[in-house]
Design an enzyme around this catalytic site. Structure first.
Site, PDB file in Angstrom:
ATOM      1  N   PHE A 148       0.815  -1.226   0.000  1.00 41.36           N
ATOM      2  CA  PHE A 148       0.000   0.000   0.000  1.00 41.36           C
ATOM      3  C   PHE A 148       0.843   1.269   0.000  1.00 41.36           C
ATOM      4  O   PHE A 148       0.306   2.359   0.158  1.00 41.36           O
ATOM      5  CB  PHE A 148      -0.937  -0.005   1.215  1.00 41.36           C
ATOM      6  CG  PHE A 148      -1.877  -1.176   1.214  1.00 41.36           C
ATOM      7  CD1 PHE A 148      -3.048  -1.141   0.475  1.00 41.36           C
ATOM      8  CD2 PHE A 148      -1.569  -2.335   1.912  1.00 41.36           C
ATOM      9  CE1 PHE A 148      -3.911  -2.241   0.440  1.00 41.36           C
ATOM     10  CE2 PHE A 148      -2.422  -3.434   1.886  1.00 41.36           C
ATOM     11  CZ  PHE A 148      -3.591  -3.377   1.154  1.00 41.36           C
ATOM     12  N   PHE A 244      -8.259  12.483   0.180  1.00 48.14           N
ATOM     13  CA  PHE A 244      -8.762  12.219  -1.176  1.00 48.14           C
ATOM     14  C   PHE A 244     -10.062  12.976  -1.465  1.00 48.14           C
ATOM     15  O   PHE A 244     -10.913  12.499  -2.191  1.00 48.14           O
ATOM     16  CB  PHE A 244      -8.940  10.705  -1.400  1.00 48.14           C
ATOM     17  CG  PHE A 244      -7.614  10.002  -1.500  1.00 48.14           C
ATOM     18  CD1 PHE A 244      -7.049   9.736  -2.733  1.00 48.14           C
ATOM     19  CD2 PHE A 244      -6.913   9.644  -0.362  1.00 48.14           C
ATOM     20  CE1 PHE A 244      -5.812   9.122  -2.835  1.00 48.14           C
ATOM     21  CE2 PHE A 244      -5.671   9.041  -0.443  1.00 48.14           C
ATOM     22  CZ  PHE A 244      -5.116   8.783  -1.682  1.00 48.14           C
ATOM     23  N   GLY A 252      -4.187   9.763 -11.418  1.00 49.47           N
ATOM     24  CA  GLY A 252      -3.366   9.157 -12.472  1.00 49.47           C
ATOM     25  C   GLY A 252      -2.410   8.181 -11.813  1.00 49.47           C
ATOM     26  O   GLY A 252      -2.695   7.661 -10.733  1.00 49.47           O
ATOM     27  N   CYS A 255      -1.045   3.063 -10.537  1.00 45.55           N
ATOM     28  CA  CYS A 255      -1.929   2.144  -9.796  1.00 45.55           C
ATOM     29  C   CYS A 255      -3.432   2.392 -10.001  1.00 45.55           C
ATOM     30  O   CYS A 255      -4.123   1.521 -10.510  1.00 45.55           O
ATOM     31  CB  CYS A 255      -1.592   2.188  -8.313  1.00 45.55           C
ATOM     32  SG  CYS A 255       0.019   1.456  -7.966  1.00 45.55           S
ATOM     33  N   LYS A 258      -4.970   1.717 -13.594  1.00 42.09           N
ATOM     34  CA  LYS A 258      -4.929   0.314 -14.035  1.00 42.09           C
ATOM     35  C   LYS A 258      -5.711  -0.595 -13.089  1.00 42.09           C
ATOM     36  O   LYS A 258      -6.361  -1.543 -13.529  1.00 42.09           O
ATOM     37  CB  LYS A 258      -3.492  -0.165 -14.209  1.00 42.09           C
ATOM     38  CG  LYS A 258      -2.801  -0.647 -12.953  1.00 42.09           C
ATOM     39  CD  LYS A 258      -1.507  -1.368 -13.265  1.00 42.09           C
ATOM     40  CE  LYS A 258      -0.697  -1.651 -12.000  1.00 42.09           C
ATOM     41  NZ  LYS A 258      -1.288  -2.582 -11.056  1.00 42.09           N
ATOM     42  N   LYS A 315       1.904  12.796  -9.408  1.00 41.06           N
ATOM     43  CA  LYS A 315       1.746  13.402  -8.085  1.00 41.06           C
ATOM     44  C   LYS A 315       3.063  14.065  -7.722  1.00 41.06           C
ATOM     45  O   LYS A 315       4.079  13.811  -8.376  1.00 41.06           O
ATOM     46  CB  LYS A 315       1.335  12.353  -7.049  1.00 41.06           C
ATOM     47  CG  LYS A 315       2.399  11.285  -6.814  1.00 41.06           C
ATOM     48  CD  LYS A 315       1.909  10.192  -5.913  1.00 41.06           C
ATOM     49  CE  LYS A 315       1.888  10.648  -4.483  1.00 41.06           C
ATOM     50  NZ  LYS A 315       1.760   9.527  -3.532  1.00 41.06           N
TER      51      LYS A 315
END
Ligand SMILES: NC(=O)c1ccc[n+]([C@@H]2O[C@H](COP(=O)([O-])OP(=O)(O)OC[C@H]3O[C@@H](n4cnc5c(N)ncnc54)[C@H](O)[C@@H]3O)[C@@H](O)[C@H]2O)c1
Length: 430
Positions: A148, A244, A252, A255, A258, A315
């Site tokens: 993670f 978030f 984008g 991870c 997709k 990012k």
């Protein structure tokens, strides 16, 4: 005596895992198929930018805890084998399992009985079930241990994670858990398929939060609300949480895009239409078009305009441009006849950029418009009133991350456009 750890893949996940485990006293060997990458690593440098990684890497090498080799050079694997190779999207959206498959086949042939194959790559639920029996018939245990960590804070994330997820049977679970004995985090133990699903569900949920707030931002524009205040107001609710919830041009990276597509594919394959997830993906695709649409609406035509594209990575604090929204925006602007000048605090590039500037001021000077695509602090904290005075043609600034101060731009005579933020000074009193 600690077991030998072999990591397959010296990418963002594999290298960070290997370096952090070596720093924690595990003898680690990191394997890759890319000889140039290994050469850079042996010289004590990471092939990609990740804060804090180079220092730990050099120390682990000099302490004799970390070494590197080509997979093809390895004759046998004992102890714990961590699989951290890529699982990029195929054209159908499914996860490309060819790299993972090749490592599992390698382990079938080269791992000694009693070793543990620990899957860190993000793989579709059911993958472990499919391979475990074959490995176990050779005395190799299979463990799912999804990762993670976040690029840009990967080293900190390794040592200070919210949770560790391990899907395995009892004995393999005990051995896999020892790797994390010094990390203070809840350990979620479960079956292999559930562990695999936890990874996809986490990423899909975070993507959903992003697309949700982006939908709310559209409504804010329509009714005259300010999405920043709405985000703060809902994020303070402990059941929702503030992360978030920043509206902008969408997610984008290597991870979320997709993994959301792969989960949609998995659902379809199982005869289920995951409508909510499809909407999340669609909303995200739409968000990337916002700067393009806003500039078209403002200027009429983009032909011959000079546009500064600021923040090229997906990012801040990474050099990863995989599925970066900036890439798609650059191609769209370029195709409409604009000259696109890119700037990123760590030099990167991709197709669609006509120029890359080494400085922020160089990218912005003389530009008709500037687009903030990624909220690097070096860009956000710059002297925007001064930058705006160097721009031309009304100095339009599209803030794709709602990270700039609108008043700084307007006060200097520029035009500020955010995402779901009030569109002009008169709106601030609403
Ligand atoms: N990047 C992230 O932030 C992140 C976070 C969590 C999970 N993940 C998952 O982790 C996995 C790896 O992602 P990544 O971003 O680190 O990938 P990456 O592309 O950065 O690295 C993969 C590496 O594996 C190497 N490789 C390919 N075949 C190999 C083989 N047979 N033996 C040894 N090395 C081999 C490649 O050369 C490459 O260096 C993916 O499944 C991804 O979804 C990534």
């Amino acid at each position: 005596m600690r077991e030998q750890v072999t990591v397959f893949g010296a990418g963002y996940v594999g290298l960070v895992s290997g370096v952090c485990l070596a720093s924690d006293g595990w003898p680690v060997r990191v394997l890759d198929v890319d000889a140039a990458k290994l050469e850079t690593l042996r010289a004590g440098r990471s092939p990609f930018f990740e804060p804090g990684l180079d220092e730990l890497l050099r120390k682990a090498i000099s302490d004799g805890m970390l070494e590197f080799a080509l997979t093809s050079e390895v004759e046998s694997v004992t102890g714990i084998a961590i699989i951290a190779v890529g699982t990029p999207a195929t054209t159908t959206g499914s996860a490309d399992m060819s790299y993972v498959r090749s490592v599992l086949e390698f382990l079938e042939e080269h791992a000694t009985a009693g070793s543990v194959a620990m899957m860190k790559s993000t793989v579709p639920p059911g993958t472990g079930e499919r391979y475990a029996a074959r490995l176990e018939s050779r005395g190799i245990s299979y463990v799912s241990n999804p990762e993670f960590l976040r690029e840009g804070s990967a080293v900190t994330d390794w040592f200070k994670t919210d949770r560790i997820v391990i899907g395995a049977t009892a004995e393999a679970l005990r051995r896999a858990s020892t790797l994390y004995a010094n990390i203070d985090a809840p350990v979620v133990t479960c079956d292999v398929t559930s562990a695999e699903m936890i990874k996809y569900a986490s990423n899909a949920f975070l993507a959903t939060k992003i697309s949700f707030i982006n939908e709310i931002a559209v409504l804010c524009d329509l009714v005259g609300a300010n999405v920043d205040e709405v985000s703060r107001g809902i994020g303070l609710d402990g059941r929702i949480g503030p992360a978030f919830l920043r509206a902008g041009i969408g997610y984008g990276g290597s991870c979320f895009p997709k993994d959301t597509r792969a989960l949609d594919f998995i659902a379809t394959l199982n005869g289920y239409s995951f409508d909510l997830l499809r909407a999340v993906i669609e909303v995200n695709a739409r968000q990337r078009l916002l700067p393009f649409r806003a500039l078209k609406a403002h200027f009429g035509s983009l032909e011959g305009l000079r546009i500064a594209l600021l923040g090229l990575t997906f990012k801040p604090d990474t050099d990863d441009v995989r599925e970066s929204p900036a890439g798609e925006i650059a191609s769209l602007l370029h195709a409409e006849g604009a000259t696109v000048v890119g700037f990123n605090p760590i030099p990167v590039s991709f197709d669609g950029l006509d120029e890359v500037s080494e400085t922020l001021s160089g990218a912005v000077a003389g530009a008709d418009a500037a687009i903030l695509a990624t909220e690097w602090q070096e860009i956000v904290r710059a002297d925007w009133p001064a930058l705006v005075t160097t721009m031309s043609n009304g100095a339009v600034v599209f803030d794709g991350r709602n990270a700039l101060q609108a008043e700084d731009i307007r006060g200097a005579g520029g035009t500020y456009i955010g995402v779901g933020r009030p569109s002009g000074p008169s709106d601030s009193t609403r």
